[in-house]
Design a protein around this motif. Sequence first.
Motif, PDB file in Angstrom:
ATOM      1  N   GLU A   1      13.258   7.732 -17.592  1.00 44.67           N
ATOM      2  CA  GLU A   1      12.950   6.500 -19.022  1.00 44.67           C
ATOM      3  C   GLU A   1      12.326   5.081 -17.352  1.00 44.67           C
ATOM      4  OE1 GLU A   1      17.104   6.498 -21.220  1.00 44.67           O
ATOM      5  OE2 GLU A   1      16.728   5.964 -18.814  1.00 44.67           O
ATOM      6  N   VAL A   2      11.423   5.503 -16.342  1.00 46.29           N
ATOM      7  CA  VAL A   2      11.357   4.546 -16.105  1.00 46.29           C
ATOM      8  C   VAL A   2      10.738   4.637 -15.016  1.00 46.29           C
ATOM      9  CG1 VAL A   2      11.509   2.306 -14.291  1.00 46.29           C
ATOM     10  CG2 VAL A   2      13.123   2.471 -15.719  1.00 46.29           C
ATOM     11  N   TYR A   3       8.715   5.003 -15.133  1.00 47.63           N
ATOM     12  CA  TYR A   3       7.973   5.690 -13.509  1.00 47.63           C
ATOM     13  C   TYR A   3       7.650   4.065 -12.547  1.00 47.63           C
ATOM     14  CZ  TYR A   3       7.894  10.644 -15.280  1.00 47.63           C
ATOM     15  OH  TYR A   3       7.799  10.873 -15.650  1.00 47.63           O
ATOM     16  N   SER A   4       7.972   4.459 -11.614  1.00 39.38           N
ATOM     17  CA  SER A   4       7.512   3.268 -10.162  1.00 39.38           C
ATOM     18  C   SER A   4       5.982   3.914 -10.010  1.00 39.38           C
ATOM     19  CB  SER A   4       8.684   3.185  -9.342  1.00 39.38           C
ATOM     20  OG  SER A   4       9.072   2.217 -10.122  1.00 39.38           O
ATOM     21  N   PHE A   5       5.063   3.572  -9.006  1.00 42.65           N
ATOM     22  CA  PHE A   5       4.197   3.433  -8.800  1.00 42.65           C
ATOM     23  C   PHE A   5       4.224   1.940  -7.198  1.00 42.65           C
ATOM     24  CE2 PHE A   5       3.689   4.038 -13.078  1.00 42.65           C
ATOM     25  CZ  PHE A   5       3.421   5.675 -13.264  1.00 42.65           C
ATOM     26  N   ARG A   6       2.801   2.631  -5.697  1.00 44.16           N
ATOM     27  CA  ARG A   6       2.298   2.025  -5.574  1.00 44.16           C
ATOM     28  C   ARG A   6       1.779   1.342  -5.771  1.00 44.16           C
ATOM     29  NH1 ARG A   6       1.420   5.928  -0.966  1.00 44.16           N
ATOM     30  NH2 ARG A   6       0.780   7.272  -2.852  1.00 44.16           N
ATOM     31  N   LEU A   7       1.634   0.006  -5.063  1.00 46.51           N
ATOM     32  CA  LEU A   7       0.428  -1.609  -5.846  1.00 46.51           C
ATOM     33  C   LEU A   7      -0.688  -1.251  -4.426  1.00 46.51           C
ATOM     34  CD1 LEU A   7      -1.244  -3.338  -7.841  1.00 46.51           C
ATOM     35  CD2 LEU A   7       0.099  -4.514  -6.593  1.00 46.51           C
ATOM     36  N   TYR A   8      -1.628  -1.337  -4.324  1.00 43.71           N
ATOM     37  CA  TYR A   8      -2.455  -1.538  -2.863  1.00 43.71           C
ATOM     38  C   TYR A   8      -3.391  -3.124  -3.444  1.00 43.71           C
ATOM     39  CZ  TYR A   8      -1.293   2.574  -1.299  1.00 43.71           C
ATOM     40  OH  TYR A   8      -0.731   4.058  -0.393  1.00 43.71           O
ATOM     41  N   ASP A   9      -3.405  -4.234  -2.489  1.00 44.01           N
ATOM     42  CA  ASP A   9      -3.893  -5.381  -2.306  1.00 44.01           C
ATOM     43  C   ASP A   9      -5.398  -5.057  -2.245  1.00 44.01           C
ATOM     44  OD1 ASP A   9      -1.813  -7.123  -3.517  1.00 44.01           O
ATOM     45  OD2 ASP A   9      -0.985  -6.773  -1.569  1.00 44.01           O
ATOM     46  N   MET A  10      -6.357  -4.959  -3.240  1.00 41.84           N
ATOM     47  CA  MET A  10      -7.939  -4.208  -2.254  1.00 41.84           C
ATOM     48  C   MET A  10      -8.629  -5.935  -1.983  1.00 41.84           C
ATOM     49  SD  MET A  10      -7.493  -1.408  -2.562  1.00 41.84           S
ATOM     50  CE  MET A  10      -9.695  -0.704  -2.861  1.00 41.84           C
ATOM     51  N   TRP A  11      -8.841  -5.778  -0.270  1.00 45.22           N
ATOM     52  CA  TRP A  11      -9.895  -6.892   0.369  1.00 45.22           C
ATOM     53  C   TRP A  11     -10.705  -7.175  -0.436  1.00 45.22           C
ATOM     54  CZ3 TRP A  11      -5.296  -9.628   0.266  1.00 45.22           C
ATOM     55  CH2 TRP A  11      -5.576 -10.755   0.328  1.00 45.22           C
ATOM     56  N   ASP A  12     -11.785  -5.671  -0.729  1.00 47.70           N
ATOM     57  CA  ASP A  12     -13.301  -5.304  -1.488  1.00 47.70           C
ATOM     58  C   ASP A  12     -12.749  -4.313  -2.178  1.00 47.70           C
ATOM     59  OD1 ASP A  12     -13.187  -3.240   0.770  1.00 47.70           O
ATOM     60  OD2 ASP A  12     -14.024  -5.051   2.336  1.00 47.70           O
ATOM     61  N   GLU A  13     -13.848  -3.336  -1.184  1.00 48.96           N
ATOM     62  CA  GLU A  13     -14.746  -1.585  -3.421  1.00 48.96           C
ATOM     63  C   GLU A  13     -13.680  -0.475  -1.950  1.00 48.96           C
ATOM     64  OE1 GLU A  13     -14.830  -1.540  -6.244  1.00 48.96           O
ATOM     65  OE2 GLU A  13     -15.300  -3.491  -6.871  1.00 48.96           O
ATOM     66  N   GLN A  14     -13.957  -1.526  -1.117  1.00 49.10           N
ATOM     67  CA  GLN A  14     -13.057  -0.030   0.093  1.00 49.10           C
ATOM     68  C   GLN A  14     -12.191  -0.167   0.389  1.00 49.10           C
ATOM     69  OE1 GLN A  14     -14.851   2.552  -1.034  1.00 49.10           O
ATOM     70  NE2 GLN A  14     -16.162   1.517  -2.703  1.00 49.10           N
ATOM     71  N   ARG A  15     -12.001  -1.087   0.872  1.00 48.59           N
ATOM     72  CA  ARG A  15     -10.748  -1.342   2.008  1.00 48.59           C
ATOM     73  C   ARG A  15      -9.298  -2.034   0.860  1.00 48.59           C
ATOM     74  NH1 ARG A  15     -13.612  -4.022   7.017  1.00 48.59           N
ATOM     75  NH2 ARG A  15     -14.046  -5.337   5.243  1.00 48.59           N
ATOM     76  N   TYR A  16      -8.168  -2.170   1.590  1.00 45.64           N
ATOM     77  CA  TYR A  16      -6.627  -2.365   1.733  1.00 45.64           C
ATOM     78  C   TYR A  16      -6.550  -3.230   2.269  1.00 45.64           C
ATOM     79  CZ  TYR A  16      -3.864   1.572   2.843  1.00 45.64           C
ATOM     80  OH  TYR A  16      -3.598   2.412   3.148  1.00 45.64           O
ATOM     81  N   ARG A  17      -5.818  -4.334   2.162  1.00 47.87           N
ATOM     82  CA  ARG A  17      -5.013  -5.384   3.043  1.00 47.87           C
ATOM     83  C   ARG A  17      -3.823  -4.669   3.821  1.00 47.87           C
ATOM     84  NH1 ARG A  17      -4.576 -11.631   4.073  1.00 47.87           N
ATOM     85  NH2 ARG A  17      -3.245 -12.014   5.740  1.00 47.87           N
TER      86      ARG A  17
END
Length: 521
Positions: A404-420
């Motif tokens: 009834e609930v799906y959880s996912f991971r969220l990535y804070d992108m600092w540019d198109e190719q990298r996340y912080r």
Amino acid sequence: MLKVLVASPVRQKPAVLKEFLWSLEQLETTGMDLAFVFVDDNDEESDLLRNFAAGRTNVRIFRGGTSEEYRCDENTHHWRDSLVWKVAAYKDRFIDMAKDEGFNFLFLVDSDLVLHPKTLIHLAGLGKDIVSEVFWTRWQPELPPLPQVWVAHDYRLYEAQRDEVLDNDEMVRRISAFLKMLQQPGTYKVGGLGACTLISRKAILMGVSFKEIYNLDLTGEDRHFCIRAAALGLELYADTYYPPYHIYRESELAGLEAYKNRHFSAAPQPASQEALQVKVQAAGRRAKRGSRITLAMLVRNEAGRYLERVLKHAARYVDSAVILDDASDDNTVEVCRTALGHILLTLVSNGEPSFSNEIVLRKQLWNLAVGTDPDWILVLDADEIFEDRAVQELRGLAANPGVEVYSFRLYDMWDEQRYREDAYWTAHRYHRPFMVRHVPGFNYEWQETPQHCGRFPRNITQLKGAASDLRVKHLGWMKPADRLAKYYRYKQLDPQGRYGIMEQYLSILDPKPNLVAWTED
């Protein structure tokens, strides 16, 4: 679908009643099933009420009781005690109807008000058992405009302890503070209210009533209602986001046009609901019942950023979309319509922004989505996008009847190719809910904070959940200008860090953050 009974005792001059009924026709009602009931207490049967009911199956009109003189003039309204308790009996009849017929809410509204089109949908989204929308009136021509809500007693407009003695200067200061508070958009606990009041089914079942409390000498049925409600353990709230226009005197009709121009003409609207933009673009593809995905999204001035990219990607795996536009003044609405193409779209535009109070918008969006009878509600922000493999995999997740609930991971992108990734940027290490199955009958509860309230009701943790390895990119941090704007926004809306983490706010502008390369799975 919320069942709402709109009810009003009517003894009104035709010019005023005409405007009141017109405003009822303009109310936004997405996600609601409305019915109307009036007591026609005019000396002669009202043609305006009959015309309002003509062709509608959801309107009932009852004739009032014995005729008594009720005089309204340019000075004030003249009430006699017998009239007060006759109106109280009418209102209790409405309460009984709402109780017996299973309505979720009873909306009691006076017939000399012109309602803002968002009144009902906003009040219902607040989650309060008794709440009135505030309006301002010169009760006497020589008085300043005052609200129809108060702090305590008959009409006390200031806070005071039980044994506290105030001098005149302190009393004036506290009255000014209360009135100033009500002039700011918000929802506030009060001691008394009336005339434009939404009452929940919970309150109705607990026994609220306008019947006279025999050992109480306060004047007016609303005061007896409020005291009885408080004695039952219910709290009273005043909301100031969408004030109605009060035609207390016929001379005040002259100011109505300006009110209409402000609140009913902000953008091209359908003729029947001028503040509501609802666009069904096409029938769209239909997935099997039980696994349809409805995208729900808040937007405000997102044209030229990531919105088009996000929506075009989502259109590849959702069956419908519900978008709440918070009074954008760019072409965000047009971007939504174009980007979603063949997708079945419900789009509602607020006439005035509420971005400083996120909880109001989140609840409004949720109610709009629930009103479309969804299977799954997927909530994405306008700068969030799934990785590409979600196009093939999300439908498989939605087809699982055991979740009834799906959880996912969220990535804070600092540019198109990298996340912080550093001390305050670890969102990608945790799963958070993005997609929730709508469960009819489940009592959804919200985190009532103006910021960081969550995109879903807080008690969805009680539903059956599962974590997916699908990932979501958060694009909103990628541009330096966006980071600077978010920094100042958080500093403005949450200067003390009450709803978030102050250290994270301050770290937004770190010139050398730790960045990790993004790789597609």
